[in-house]
Design a protein around this motif. Structure first.
Motif, PDB file in Angstrom:
ATOM      1  N   MET A 163       0.972  -1.191   0.080  1.00  0.00           N
ATOM      2  CA  MET A 163       0.069  -0.030  -0.021  1.00  0.00           C
ATOM      3  C   MET A 163       0.891   1.393   0.116  1.00  0.00           C
ATOM      4  SD  MET A 163      -3.038  -0.822   2.460  1.00  0.00           S
ATOM      5  CE  MET A 163      -4.365   0.373   1.808  1.00  0.00           C
ATOM      6  N   VAL A 164       0.597   2.174  -0.857  1.00  0.00           N
ATOM      7  CA  VAL A 164       1.260   3.526  -0.929  1.00  0.00           C
ATOM      8  C   VAL A 164       0.578   4.439   0.458  1.00  0.00           C
ATOM      9  CG1 VAL A 164       1.585   5.518  -2.152  1.00  0.00           C
ATOM     10  CG2 VAL A 164       1.735   3.281  -3.336  1.00  0.00           C
ATOM     11  N   GLU A 165       1.207   4.808   0.976  1.00  0.00           N
ATOM     12  CA  GLU A 165       1.041   5.705   2.143  1.00  0.00           C
ATOM     13  C   GLU A 165       0.304   7.023   1.724  1.00  0.00           C
ATOM     14  OE1 GLU A 165       4.258   4.073   5.763  1.00  0.00           O
ATOM     15  OE2 GLU A 165       4.647   5.757   4.226  1.00  0.00           O
ATOM     16  N   GLY A 166      -0.627   7.333   2.158  1.00  0.00           N
ATOM     17  CA  GLY A 166      -1.206   8.874   1.935  1.00  0.00           C
ATOM     18  C   GLY A 166      -2.191   8.748   0.829  1.00  0.00           C
ATOM     19  N   THR A 167      -2.069   7.639  -0.310  1.00  0.00           N
ATOM     20  CA  THR A 167      -3.013   7.727  -1.261  1.00  0.00           C
ATOM     21  C   THR A 167      -3.717   6.223  -1.173  1.00  0.00           C
ATOM     22  OG1 THR A 167      -1.190   6.697  -2.616  1.00  0.00           O
ATOM     23  CG2 THR A 167      -1.786   9.426  -2.728  1.00  0.00           C
ATOM     24  N   GLY A 168      -3.179   5.307  -0.913  1.00  0.00           N
ATOM     25  CA  GLY A 168      -3.597   3.978  -1.006  1.00  0.00           C
ATOM     26  C   GLY A 168      -4.754   3.662   0.184  1.00  0.00           C
ATOM     27  N   ALA A 169      -5.803   3.218  -0.356  1.00  0.00           N
ATOM     28  CA  ALA A 169      -6.929   2.800   0.718  1.00  0.00           C
ATOM     29  C   ALA A 169      -7.604   1.534   0.099  1.00  0.00           C
ATOM     30  CB  ALA A 169      -7.818   3.974   0.867  1.00  0.00           C
ATOM     31  N   LEU A 170      -8.197   0.806   0.996  1.00  0.00           N
ATOM     32  CA  LEU A 170      -9.056  -0.645   0.529  1.00  0.00           C
ATOM     33  C   LEU A 170     -10.214  -0.487   1.542  1.00  0.00           C
ATOM     34  CD1 LEU A 170      -6.277  -3.268   0.483  1.00  0.00           C
ATOM     35  CD2 LEU A 170      -7.626  -2.570  -1.502  1.00  0.00           C
ATOM     36  N   PHE A 171     -11.244  -0.719   0.855  1.00  0.00           N
ATOM     37  CA  PHE A 171     -12.533  -1.105   1.269  1.00  0.00           C
ATOM     38  C   PHE A 171     -13.709  -1.843   0.803  1.00  0.00           C
ATOM     39  CE2 PHE A 171     -11.540   3.694   0.970  1.00  0.00           C
ATOM     40  CZ  PHE A 171     -11.836   3.928  -0.378  1.00  0.00           C
ATOM     41  N   THR A 172     -14.396  -2.186   1.254  1.00  0.00           N
ATOM     42  CA  THR A 172     -15.730  -2.956   0.522  1.00  0.00           C
ATOM     43  C   THR A 172     -16.603  -1.860  -0.173  1.00  0.00           C
ATOM     44  OG1 THR A 172     -16.979  -3.024   2.540  1.00  0.00           O
ATOM     45  CG2 THR A 172     -15.758  -5.032   2.033  1.00  0.00           C
ATOM     46  N   LEU A 217       9.436  -2.474  -4.515  1.00  0.00           N
ATOM     47  CA  LEU A 217       9.255  -3.644  -3.520  1.00  0.00           C
ATOM     48  C   LEU A 217       8.667  -4.609  -4.267  1.00  0.00           C
ATOM     49  CD1 LEU A 217       9.409  -4.510  -0.596  1.00  0.00           C
ATOM     50  CD2 LEU A 217       7.023  -3.262  -0.343  1.00  0.00           C
ATOM     51  N   ALA A 218       7.839  -4.405  -5.010  1.00  0.00           N
ATOM     52  CA  ALA A 218       7.271  -5.462  -5.961  1.00  0.00           C
ATOM     53  C   ALA A 218       8.410  -6.327  -6.476  1.00  0.00           C
ATOM     54  CB  ALA A 218       6.145  -5.033  -6.860  1.00  0.00           C
ATOM     55  N   ARG A 219       9.279  -5.722  -7.040  1.00  0.00           N
ATOM     56  CA  ARG A 219      10.377  -6.346  -7.896  1.00  0.00           C
ATOM     57  C   ARG A 219      11.294  -7.121  -7.114  1.00  0.00           C
ATOM     58  NH1 ARG A 219      11.647  -3.666 -13.207  1.00  0.00           N
ATOM     59  NH2 ARG A 219      13.427  -4.777 -13.145  1.00  0.00           N
ATOM     60  N   ARG A 220      11.626  -6.555  -5.932  1.00  0.00           N
ATOM     61  CA  ARG A 220      12.470  -7.300  -4.939  1.00  0.00           C
ATOM     62  C   ARG A 220      11.686  -8.447  -4.523  1.00  0.00           C
ATOM     63  NH1 ARG A 220      14.792  -5.330   0.952  1.00  0.00           N
ATOM     64  NH2 ARG A 220      16.149  -6.798   1.022  1.00  0.00           N
ATOM     65  N   TYR A 221      10.127  -8.505  -4.069  1.00  0.00           N
ATOM     66  CA  TYR A 221       9.815  -9.478  -3.616  1.00  0.00           C
ATOM     67  C   TYR A 221       9.757 -10.704  -4.473  1.00  0.00           C
ATOM     68  CZ  TYR A 221       5.597 -12.407  -2.191  1.00  0.00           C
ATOM     69  OH  TYR A 221       4.836 -13.461  -1.785  1.00  0.00           O
ATOM     70  N   LEU A 222       9.544 -10.020  -5.793  1.00  0.00           N
ATOM     71  CA  LEU A 222       9.240 -11.351  -6.617  1.00  0.00           C
ATOM     72  C   LEU A 222      10.739 -12.103  -7.036  1.00  0.00           C
ATOM     73  CD1 LEU A 222       6.740 -10.129  -9.414  1.00  0.00           C
ATOM     74  CD2 LEU A 222       6.511 -12.017  -7.636  1.00  0.00           C
ATOM     75  N   ALA A 259       6.848   4.904  -6.683  1.00  0.00           N
ATOM     76  CA  ALA A 259       8.338   4.429  -7.286  1.00  0.00           C
ATOM     77  C   ALA A 259       8.564   3.258  -6.088  1.00  0.00           C
ATOM     78  CB  ALA A 259       9.415   5.504  -7.229  1.00  0.00           C
ATOM     79  N   ALA A 260       8.457   3.542  -4.911  1.00  0.00           N
ATOM     80  CA  ALA A 260       8.784   2.720  -3.794  1.00  0.00           C
ATOM     81  C   ALA A 260       8.222   1.501  -3.811  1.00  0.00           C
ATOM     82  CB  ALA A 260       9.002   3.345  -2.442  1.00  0.00           C
ATOM     83  N   ALA A 261       6.786   1.398  -4.016  1.00  0.00           N
ATOM     84  CA  ALA A 261       5.740   0.258  -4.175  1.00  0.00           C
ATOM     85  C   ALA A 261       6.210  -0.762  -5.566  1.00  0.00           C
ATOM     86  CB  ALA A 261       4.587   0.743  -4.363  1.00  0.00           C
TER      87      ALA A 261
END
Length: 514
Positions: free
Chosen positions: A188-197, A242-247, A237-239
């Motif tokens: 999740m990107v801090e300040g902009t990312g949000a998840l909800f039903t 991180l995705a590249r590093r995780y994979l 950019a950080a997100a």
């Protein structure tokens, strides 16, 4: 031969190609230059959907599908999708385009989403979904109830077969938001990312509750409290990094072993070495706290430890790392948080992590240092018994190498969930000198059972003799010094070499549901 001259054929193609290029240009313009510019300028570091894909993938490797879905009115139907290369490996990626009708899902986008997931399974390549959308488009209801493919069903079928990553760049609601908990790893990107039903307006209409999107489902909610998401990062950019590093720790699919990263890939720390710093980092007194993260940094290959879900269930650390160049999963109690006591959040986090590691053939290193599973009315009401049982089952069902080390203490079921059980398919099982073991801490057990002073004394002495008594009965393979930890774990991987090099297939047994 009959037919028109080549020059006539070429001329006849020109209007058709021009029409195609015009349509492509319109589709790739997203919400239009002005709207895209305003979108990017509103939040520092925010990238539009197509720029996110370009930054994620290897340069010029993206091949799009469904470019013309949505026609001239709804460019790419607000969902950019296709395949490309990530560090040279094929992947599939889809990005919701917030500049087009709020990234909402129309019939064309629904079909693309389903095709993308099915292609990832068919071609055995990781899937990344970049989320920022309003869920199903409100106008869909006016177009009738035509059945559309369902990507969520396909995601369930994909679990454990190819790695999946979801990045929450902005508000994500409804159907689109469900992509996150159905994925292996959620950023999740801090300040902009949000998840909800459902977003704040629908919440207000349905319940009367007035709440902003970040209080409802921002990164502090889902990366700290709910555990729906894993890691929070400061910007797009950080997100993507991180995705590249995780994979990089995972194979492309479950028919393949994880990639090895040795000196040729820049990892020079692959050989044996003494872990002298552990003598300073780990207090022999089991009552004194310390940060297990420093231990991981010392033991595993330099610069390779990646902690997942650091802020949720913090009494257990879940991390990816490399050991002698091999990708491994690390499950470690955290004595700096409630002495490492295992609560419901920690057990649930760990169980899902272990199942994903096993599905993709990563050896699992267990570092035990806990006084047991959390007790008390709040713990029981949270379902701690079921959560601990789920973790116990997950570690027992592993068919990858299991490397266990008891650092200082392990009591009751807290030792069992950390893979200490004798003869439970561990590749190696070690203890440091001075560990204390038992069903429950001796002093507390004696008091609870109203034992006399002599019995209490003998119980305490028996607890203190844990490593020698257990090693004598082969509950541990050996007792090792803190300076020998890395080399002992490396020897465990050497022992398991056949499983680190041989052919593999998916393990169909683990339940990888959310």
């Amino acid at each position: 031969m009959g037919g028109r001259p080549e020059s006539d054929n070429r001329a006849a193609w020109q209007p058709l190609i021009a029409d195609l290029e015009q349509r492509r240009t319109g589709s790739r313009a997203m919400g239009g230059p002005a709207k895209v510019a305003r979108y990017a300028a509103a939040v520092p570091g925010r990238l539009p959907a197509r720029a996110r894909i370009a930054a994620l993938l290897d340069e010029h490797s993206f091949t799009e599908i469904g470019t013309l879905a949505g026609g001239a009115e709804i460019p790419s139907d607000a969902f950019v999708a296709g395949s490309g290369l990530l560090d040279g490996r094929p992947v599939f990626v889809g990005a919701e385009d917030f500049t087009v009708q709020g990234g909402s899902i129309g019939p064309g986008a629904a079909a693309k989403r389903a095709r993308l997931v099915r292609l990832a399974g068919q071609e055995r390549a990781p899937l990344l979904t970049l989320l920022e959308g309003a869920g199903h488009r409100a106008g869909n209801a006016l177009a009738g109830h035509t059945a559309t493919p369902n990507d969520l069903q396909a995601l369930v079928d994909l679990a454990g077969l190819v790695p999946t990553v979801a990045i929450v760049h902005g508000p994500s609601a409804g159907h689109g938001a469900l992509t996150a908990p159905l994925s292996d790893f959620v950023i999740m990107v801090e300040g902009t990312g949000a998840l909800f039903t459902a977003g704040p307006p629908l919440v207000a209409a349905a319940t009367g509750e007035r709440v902003d999107k970040h209080t409802l489902g921002g990164s502090r909610v889902h990366c700290v409290v709910s555990g729906v998401a894993h890691n929070a990062v400061p910007d797009d950019a950080a997100a993507l990094r991180l995705a590249r590093r995780y994979l990089s720790y995972f194979p492309s699919h479950a028919w393949q072993l994880p990639p090895y990263a040795g000196p040729e890939s820049g990892n020079a720390d692959v050989g044996p070495r003494r872990t002298e710093a552990l003598l300073d980092l780990i207090p022999p007194d089991a009552r004194r706290p310390y940060d297990i993260r420093a231990v991981l940094t010392e033991v595993f290959d330099a610069g390779t430890v990646l902690e997942l879900q650091p802020a949720h269930g913090a009494s257990i650390v879940t991390a990816l790392a490399r050991l002698g160049g091999h990708a491994v999963a690390v499950l470690a109690n955290q004595p700096a948080v409630r002495a490492g006591t295992i609560d419901t959040d920690a057990a649930d986090k760990a169980a899902r992590f272990v199942r994903i590691a096993g599905a993709f053939h990563l050896p699992v290193v267990f570092l035990a240092d806990n006084p047991g599973v959390l007790a008390g009315t709040a713990a029981e009401r949270s379902g701690v018994l079921r959560a601990a049982a789920r973790l116990f089952a997950a570690q027992h069902r592993l068919r990858v190498p299991k490397l266990h080390l008891t650092l200082r203490k392990a009591f009751g079921f807290g030792s069992s969930v950390m893979a200490m059980n004798p003869f439970d398919a561990q590749t190696v099982a070690y203890a440091l000198p001075g560990v204390t073991l038992g069903g429950i801490p001796a002093a507390a057990g004696a008091a609870a059972a109203k034992q006399d002073a002599d019995t209490a004394r003998r119980l305490t002495a028996n607890e203190a003799s844990g490593p020698w008594r257990s090693a004598n009965a082969l509950s541990y393979d050996d007792v090792i010094a803190p300076t020998e930890v890395r080399d002992a774990l490396l020897a465990g991987l050497t022992r398991a070499r056949a499983r680190l090099t041989g052919p593999v297939e998916p393990d169909r047994r683990p339940d990888l549901l959310p």
